[in-house]
Design an enzyme around this catalytic site. Sequence first.
Site, PDB file in Angstrom:
ATOM      1  N   CYS A 135       0.811  -1.220   0.000  1.00  0.00           N
ATOM      2  CA  CYS A 135       0.000   0.000   0.000  1.00  0.00           C
ATOM      3  C   CYS A 135       0.844   1.270   0.000  1.00  0.00           C
ATOM      4  O   CYS A 135       0.568   2.218  -0.749  1.00  0.00           O
ATOM      5  CB  CYS A 135      -0.950   0.003   1.196  1.00  0.00           C
ATOM      6  SG  CYS A 135      -0.154  -0.402   2.764  1.00  0.00           S
ATOM      7  N   HIS A 248      -2.719   6.481   4.766  1.00  0.00           N
ATOM      8  CA  HIS A 248      -1.275   6.544   4.989  1.00  0.00           C
ATOM      9  C   HIS A 248      -0.746   7.893   4.502  1.00  0.00           C
ATOM     10  O   HIS A 248      -1.121   8.368   3.423  1.00  0.00           O
ATOM     11  CB  HIS A 248      -0.556   5.436   4.213  1.00  0.00           C
ATOM     12  CG  HIS A 248      -0.778   4.047   4.747  1.00  0.00           C
ATOM     13  ND1 HIS A 248      -1.423   3.794   5.935  1.00  0.00           N
ATOM     14  CD2 HIS A 248      -0.417   2.834   4.241  1.00  0.00           C
ATOM     15  CE1 HIS A 248      -1.448   2.477   6.138  1.00  0.00           C
ATOM     16  NE2 HIS A 248      -0.841   1.886   5.128  1.00  0.00           N
TER      17      HIS A 248
END
Length: 343
Positions: A135, A248
């Site tokens: 990711c 994130h």
Amino acid sequence: MSENQKKYNVAIVGATGAVGGAMLDVLKRRDFPINELRLLASERSVGKKISFKDEELEVQLLSSDAFAGIDIALFSAGATRSLDFAPAAAAAGAVVIDNSSAYRMDPEIPLVVPEVNPHAIAQYKKHGIIANPNCSTIQMLVALKPILDKVGIKRLVISTYQAVSGTGTKAIEELDQQVKDYINAKEMKASVYPHQIAFNCLPHIDSFLENGYTKEEMKMVNETRKIFEDDSIGITATTVRVPVYYGHSESVNIETKRKITVAEVKELLAIAPGVKLVDDPENFKYPLATDCAGKFETLVGRIREDESIDNGINLWVVSDNILKGAALNAVQIAEIFISDYTN
């Protein structure tokens, strides 16, 4: 989706997990051309009902025989299950798009970010498997690709600030509970992480390696080089878990091969696929984890020159780690596959 468009039989492996649920949401939001949708999971989830559009689908047992008639299998059930069952799915005729780390660094398996290296999908023919990157790698490379193409990249210094959802549902629940315990003056207990995550930052994602880095940090190094097809790029990373639920955030310092200005970077990113430029610091507008949750775009801002070197640029990159970092990227790969590699 047009009435005459070909439809495909799709399986989701790990359908009851956080990413599996996001895959269902992305398939619906992007109106993916589905004929049959088969939900597969471990024995403890068999029989569970999950809604998709106007249907109630029952979760079936993941087994080597569960892929008959499947065209595309989206895997998000961990590396062990991918190693056990992805070859069986491919042998049954499905193209596997795997979200785990199982096949990412296999030189014969394509590792794909659709905005960056869609041409690599063609390699699926070797084994019937396409790997979804980590990711934190995905969102960074979406932002870096236009810069790479324009002036080349010599070196990257990366610091990440990663949400607990990257660990899974139990980590979300642990953060929740620790916050409640803090408010109620109770002892905060840690089980998912080795330390308290609430009101804390843990410079530790995945296990430590002999070189002192974590697996997460080395994933960013090795996957970036593979996807960019350039082993000469110098890369170092520090990955940190922070008490954020979704999204994130990354500080990316880039040393380019040739000079590029902040204005030129902004021009490139303003039209880059998958990127949303959010860079108006005077009005306190910059990418935030709270703004990216549920969104498909990768947000980029805080663009400025690194004044300590000749060809340096800093970026702040934020994205929903469950969507672009996993489910969305996998579905985008599937979309290119059916567009470019099926009749």
